[in-house]
Design an enzyme around this catalytic site. Structure first.
Site, short mmCIF file in Angstrom:
data_model
loop_
_atom_site.label_atom_id
_atom_site.label_comp_id
_atom_site.label_asym_id
_atom_site.label_seq_id
_atom_site.Cartn_x
_atom_site.Cartn_y
_atom_site.Cartn_z
N GLU A 86 0.78 -1.23 0.00
CA GLU A 86 0.00 0.00 0.00
C GLU A 86 0.82 1.29 0.00
O GLU A 86 0.37 2.31 -0.53
CB GLU A 86 -0.93 0.01 1.23
CG GLU A 86 -2.01 -1.06 1.20
CD GLU A 86 -3.02 -0.85 0.09
OE1 GLU A 86 -3.48 0.30 -0.09
OE2 GLU A 86 -3.30 -1.81 -0.64
N SER A 477 -46.66 -27.15 43.62
CA SER A 477 -46.22 -27.69 44.91
C SER A 477 -44.77 -27.40 45.22
O SER A 477 -44.35 -27.57 46.38
CB SER A 477 -46.45 -29.21 44.94
OG SER A 477 -47.83 -29.50 44.85
#
Length: 814
Positions: A86, A477
């Protein structure tokens, strides 16, 4: 001479005009430039990493999948690859590479002549200016502003800082932002382990990520670009000729990331995400680079998920039947291609699809898209009576063709043995379908509240709705222990006699009498309090709640965190008030730990991107914890126990002992065969719409819930014992395997007496069914002493009595 003089004058005037024009252009585009000062302290959006309790990666949360790596930690090989590709003169130019622009201009003359796209000449600094400050619009004005900003960035930031921003910010395709994420997503490698060829490939991507990405299948273009970068690295002196040749010869191929070896924990992970967003905000979670340490135990999570799925499948087979194939082929032309295109229903992703190709004897034969074959024996099909749209069953099935048709596409799973453990031959499969019923399982540490495992449904692919934390259902329960603990604190004992007989409650003017019933539809007469829990007697519980008063029971439900608030209606003593599996499991944890308050937690610690702890669950101070490496002879630091004592530890131990009786003699007696210290309570609501089991060992609590999302009956005879207990059993077997059997710890202040569990009275010498019962000194039964019976003669209001007192609602008995 006049000609040359005139030419020189014109050139001088042109140069002056150019300088003036350049100044005017520079002055024009220098105004209103973006503020770049924030880049000095800028860190790109970074993913949040979530870890299990053992340090393994659980998940990542991110808007952009990026892992920030400081420039000093980025290998030189990677940096050089990007510089060669680059900006080879990055460390020598001032932000704009004039010579690079000239080279690009010369090259572009040829590109334009051949109809190719012009070659850019942006430096890395210019790319940072564009990506971070300006945007991607292709205009001359943007290029001029980009150049101006680049020169200014070079004056305010160091070269390394600019390169650091670039390498961490750049998009490299395949959902990868920054070089670290790209290395993992393309090659499943950290940056330090990348080869020259792999580094060169990453450096080839900025030019056109979608064009050169291997994820897009552009192999030839990707290979050519990679090789070009390798050549540039050789020209720039970053690698030797031999290294370049070896890199060029290296195959270019993606390496898929290894699957996460942490157990499936989609519901746990999503709850962690919700809590993080609630505490830190969505932006911080998505971009802040947090490191999150959770309490997840991968082993227990795997056991819990497998146990829940197996339990839901078993119920679905037993109670619901077969709902038909995934698809059907009328002909077998291109059947393999067509089969590969069939998508499994949500929740069935782990099961392969197969097409039925024939029947022989009692087997159905199937074929897979890969052209492999298998068979499903009758033992794996006999359950599959067809379920009709109205929920009823079709006619009985007697042979495979009663269940399946040739051309049916079904989900299957390989099995090695039948239900009795007899081995199957190779390539044996069982028929699968995604259960219609749902459920949840929660596993936590009773001493700290740390959640080890949490699964909120059969599959998160079906629904993200988390039944462990978001489903408010009646506990039935399984709520009763809190009623009985209130009674124990009011003077009742495990041996107190409560009348199990028809009971009516006056609900008020104009309202009918409330008459609770026992599940077994019978009555036991005067019965010890212990048996009321062990056998889950509804009428005994309602009579007891009426005697001590519902306002007291409401206090117990709230202080144990079962609910935040609850009306003092007597029916709520039987578990009519909704709660969540996570809340109820934590409440049982407080029974298990001796009455200390705990808050269930999934997150242990959160650190920011710099490793600083910004939040932790355990807020206790530990003065001696940061003293350096451990050395022989050092005394462990004394960490204070700051848990609030919300219940008398003697009462909770009495309840633990009673709940052990549920496992040994009561509704969960099938667990007694495990032979380990275990306690728990089943729960079933009216019409069997919700089923529960809350079970625990001295160091582990697990809560199981099963029910339909749209509440409807699970079946007339389905209960917590038949639906939820098998899921707990499967889990606890694996969780306690190879673990020493540790008994429940009895606190001081109790005496143990041998009693007859059926009567609550003192046991006779040699009585083989006698048990050791725990009593607060002075409350234990005595030889020949008459014991009162709570007969519930007072209805519509609480009788403020205790087991040792003759008050309204109590009658003497021997």
């Amino acid at each position: 001479m006049r000609f040359y003089s005139t030419l020189f004058s014109l050139a001088l005037l042109g140069l002056a005009a150019a300088v003036v024009a350049g100044f005017l252009v520079f002055d024009h585009y220098s105004h209103n430039l973006p503020d770049y000062s924030y880049l000095k302290d800028y860190y790109p959006p970074t993913l949040t990493r979530v870890y299990a309790g053992d340090g393994r990666m659980l998940d990542t949360i991110a808007a952009q999948e990026r892992i920030f790596v400081p420039i000093d930690a980025i290998p030189k090989l990677v940096r050089n690859a990007f510089l060669s590709a680059e900006d080879r003169d990055f460390y020598s130019h001032g932000g704009v590479d004039v010579f690079g622009i000239v080279r690009a201009a010369i090259a572009d003359i040829g590109n334009l002549a051949r109809g190719r796209r012009p070659q850019g000449a942006s430096t890395i600094t210019q790319q940072v200016a564009k990506d971070m400050l300006l945007g991607n619009q292709v205009t001359l004005a943007r290029k001029i502003r980009e150049a101006i900003l680049a020169t200014r960035l070079e004056k305010s930031l160091s070269k390394d800082r600019i390169l650091e921003i670039y390498l961490n910010e750049i998009y490299l395709g395949n959902h990868s932002y920054g070089v670290a994420a790209a290395a993992l997503n393309y090659f499943d490698q950290p940056l330090d382990d990348l080869s020259i060829a792999q580094a060169a490939y990453l450096a080839a991507l900025p030019k056109a990520p979608s064009t050169y990405s291997l994820a897009g299948g552009n192999y030839k273009m990707a290979l050519g670009r990679r090789n070009w970068v390798i050549g540039r690295m050789l020209q720039d002196g970053h690698i030797t000729q031999q290294q370049a040749q070896e890199a060029l010869a290296e195959p270019l191929a993606m390496q898929a990331r290894a699957p996460n070896d942490v157990a499936s924990a989609a519901y746990f992970d999503e709850e962690v995400r919700r809590q993080l967003v609630a505490r830190f905000g969505e932006k911080q979670v998505l971009t802040g680079g947090l490191t999150v340490k959770t309490s997840l135990d991968p082993h227990l999570q795997n056991l819990a998920t497998r146990a829940l799925r197996a339990g839901l499948i078993a119920y679905d087979r037993r109670a619901r039947g077969f709902r038909g194939p995934v698809a059907h082929f009328d002909h077998f032309t291109d059947w393999q291609k067509r089969l590969a295109a069939v998508k499994p229903p949500p929740g069935g992703e782990d099961w392969p699809l197969a097409v039925v190709i024939g029947f022989k004897h009692d087997d159905a034969y199937v074929a897979f898209a890969g052209d492999t074959r298998g068979h499903i024996p009758w033992d794996e099909l006999s359950w599959a009576r067809h379920e009709l749209p109205d929920g009823t069953f079709g006619p009985p099935v007697h042979k495979p063709s009663d269940v399946l048709k040739i051309g049916d596409v079904v989900m299957v799973e390989r099995v090695k043995e039948d239900a009795k453990g007899k081995p199957y031959p190779p390539d044996t499969y069982t028929l699968r379908q995604v259960p219609a019923v749902e459920g949840a399982i929660v596993v936590l540490d009773p001493n700290t509240g740390r959640v080890y495992a949490l699964t909120g449904g059969f599959s998160a692919q079906i629904s993200q709705f988390d039944r462990a934390t978001q489903a408010w259902r009646q506990p039935g329960s399984s709520f009763k222990p809190f009623v009985y603990m209130a009674a124990l604190d009011k003077g009742f004992t495990p041996s107190s006699l409560i009348l199990d007989a028809p009971f009516s409650y006056n609900q008020g003017p104009g309202l009918p009498l409330w008459q609770p019933e026992n599940y077994e539809d019978n009555f036991l007469g005067p019965t010890p309090l212990r048996v009321g829990i062990e056998k889950s007697r509804n009428v005994m519980t309602a009579r007891l709640a009426n005697a001590i008063g519902m306002p007291i029971i409401v206090q117990y439900a709230e202080k144990f965190g079962v609910v935040d608030s609850m009306p003092d209606l007597l029916s709520y003593s039987l578990g009519a008030k909704e709660t969540t599996p996570l809340r109820l499991t934590a409440a049982y944890g407080m029974i298990d730990n001796g009455g200390k308050r705990i808050v269930p937690s999934l997150i242990d610690r959160v650190q920011d991107r710099n490793g600083k702890t910004i939040w932790r669950t355990d807020q206790r101070d530990c003065t001696g914890c940061q003293t350096g490496p451990w050395q022989a002879g050092m005394v462990p630091p004394d960490i204070p126990d700051t848990r609030e004592q919300i219940e008398d530890p003697r009462t909770t131990y009495q309840m633990v002992s009673i709940l052990e009786g549920v496992v040994q003699r009561g509704t969960a007696h099938r667990l007694g065969a495990l032979g380990i210290p275990l306690a728990g309570k089943t729960g079933t609501t009216n019409d069997s719409k919700d089923t529960w089991f809350m079970g625990f060992t001295p160091n582990l609590v697990a809560g199981v819930y099963v029910g339909y999302d749209d509440p409807r009956t699970l079946g007339k005879y389905e209960t917590g014992a038949s639906v939820a207990v098998p899921i707990f059993e499967r889990f606890i077997k694996g969780a306690t395997k190879n673990q020493p059997a540790v008994p429940f710890r009895m606190p001081p202040g109790l005496v143990e007496v041998r009693v007859d569990p059926a009567t609550g009275g003192l046991a006779t010498p040699g009585e083989k069914d006698a048990i050791w019962e725990s009593f607060i000194p002075g409350t234990q039964p005595k030889e020949g002493e008459a014991r009162p019976i709570l007969d519930g003669s007072v209805t519509g209001a609480a009788a403020n009595g205790a087991a040792g007192a003759m008050s309204p609602g109590m009658a003497p008995a021997s």
